[in-house]
Design an enzyme around this catalytic site. Sequence first.
Site, PDB file in Angstrom:
ATOM      1  N   HIS A   1      -1.726   7.213   7.583  1.00  0.00           N
ATOM      2  CA  HIS A   1      -0.809   8.160   6.934  1.00  0.00           C
ATOM      3  C   HIS A   1      -1.513   9.487   6.614  1.00  0.00           C
ATOM      4  O   HIS A   1      -0.862  10.533   6.558  1.00  0.00           O
ATOM      5  CB  HIS A   1      -0.269   7.573   5.622  1.00  0.00           C
ATOM      6  CG  HIS A   1       0.848   6.588   5.801  1.00  0.00           C
ATOM      7  ND1 HIS A   1       2.079   6.943   6.279  1.00  0.00           N
ATOM      8  CD2 HIS A   1       0.925   5.260   5.522  1.00  0.00           C
ATOM      9  CE1 HIS A   1       2.873   5.872   6.306  1.00  0.00           C
ATOM     10  NE2 HIS A   1       2.190   4.831   5.856  1.00  0.00           N
TER      11      HIS A   1
ATOM     12  N   GLN B   1       3.048  10.042   1.494  1.00  0.00           N
ATOM     13  CA  GLN B   1       4.367   9.400   1.455  1.00  0.00           C
ATOM     14  C   GLN B   1       5.196   9.838   0.253  1.00  0.00           C
ATOM     15  O   GLN B   1       6.416   9.652   0.252  1.00  0.00           O
ATOM     16  CB  GLN B   1       4.220   7.864   1.445  1.00  0.00           C
ATOM     17  CG  GLN B   1       3.707   7.310   2.776  1.00  0.00           C
ATOM     18  CD  GLN B   1       3.637   5.798   2.722  1.00  0.00           C
ATOM     19  OE1 GLN B   1       2.673   5.227   2.219  1.00  0.00           O
ATOM     20  NE2 GLN B   1       4.679   5.130   3.207  1.00  0.00           N
TER      21      GLN B   1
ATOM     22  N   GLY C   1       0.838  -1.198   0.000  1.00  0.00           N
ATOM     23  CA  GLY C   1       0.000   0.000   0.000  1.00  0.00           C
ATOM     24  C   GLY C   1       0.865   1.237   0.000  1.00  0.00           C
ATOM     25  O   GLY C   1       2.061   1.185   0.293  1.00  0.00           O
TER      26      GLY C   1
ATOM     27  N   HIS D   1      -3.558   0.945   8.364  1.00  0.00           N
ATOM     28  CA  HIS D   1      -2.185   1.459   8.250  1.00  0.00           C
ATOM     29  C   HIS D   1      -2.121   2.600   7.233  1.00  0.00           C
ATOM     30  O   HIS D   1      -1.568   3.671   7.515  1.00  0.00           O
ATOM     31  CB  HIS D   1      -1.241   0.319   7.845  1.00  0.00           C
ATOM     32  CG  HIS D   1       0.171   0.742   7.602  1.00  0.00           C
ATOM     33  ND1 HIS D   1       1.227   0.331   8.381  1.00  0.00           N
ATOM     34  CD2 HIS D   1       0.708   1.560   6.655  1.00  0.00           C
ATOM     35  CE1 HIS D   1       2.343   0.893   7.927  1.00  0.00           C
ATOM     36  NE2 HIS D   1       2.064   1.639   6.878  1.00  0.00           N
ATOM     37  N   GLU D   2      -2.697   2.372   6.043  1.00  0.00           N
ATOM     38  CA  GLU D   2      -2.606   3.393   4.989  1.00  0.00           C
ATOM     39  C   GLU D   2      -3.379   4.652   5.364  1.00  0.00           C
ATOM     40  O   GLU D   2      -2.909   5.774   5.131  1.00  0.00           O
ATOM     41  CB  GLU D   2      -3.111   2.834   3.656  1.00  0.00           C
ATOM     42  CG  GLU D   2      -2.274   1.691   3.091  1.00  0.00           C
ATOM     43  CD  GLU D   2      -0.780   1.967   3.062  1.00  0.00           C
ATOM     44  OE1 GLU D   2      -0.382   3.133   2.862  1.00  0.00           O
ATOM     45  OE2 GLU D   2      -0.008   1.025   3.265  1.00  0.00           O
TER      46      GLU D   2
HETATM   47 NI    NI Z   1       3.140   2.953   5.635  1.00  0.00          NI
END
Ligand code: NI
Length: 180
Positions: free
Chosen positions: A149, A52, A47, A145-146
């Site tokens: 972000h 990011q 992912g 998790h994604e």
């Molecule tokens: Ni990550």
Amino acid sequence: MAIKPVLRMGDERLWRVARPVSHFDTRQLHDLLADMRDTMQALNGAGLAAPQIGVDLRVVIFGVSGEQQNSRYPDAETVPETVLINPVITALGSDIEEDWEGCLSVPGLRGLVPRHAHIRYQGQDEYGAQIDRTVKGFHARVVQHECDHLDGILYPMRIRDMTKFGYTGELFPGKDMQDE
Ligand code: NI
């Protein structure tokens, strides 16, 4: 499009709360997604979130299938290739599971991270179509998790036992594991 450099933990752009997407099916959005796919594939990730690669928008992509599934996540269920924009996550029930995570922004390290076992996630795809899924296990973990972000949260901030955070080679001697 292009493989972009992935920001690493410490870069201030990873701590921002990202902005919602307001226009769908635009050249800009399709170009961003092409860059994200190219970058995720080049690094063999499960992912990637727009922040990011330094883009301040609530956009994530994820998916594990085929060869990658077999070689990297043999015990995990298949996660469909998904574009998820402006996501909303709702925990279903109170079950929490801990499992190992890595992150392309935290290369070389792994940590044991608690996540909701069952979630519903809603949002839109790149054309503005609604997404509404109820998932569990690895799929639920990847989404949480994604989406973290997008709120400036990296997985080490959620680790409860810091003895379960370290370099992959030390935690799993002899195993060849990649970042995700
Ligand atoms: Ni990550």
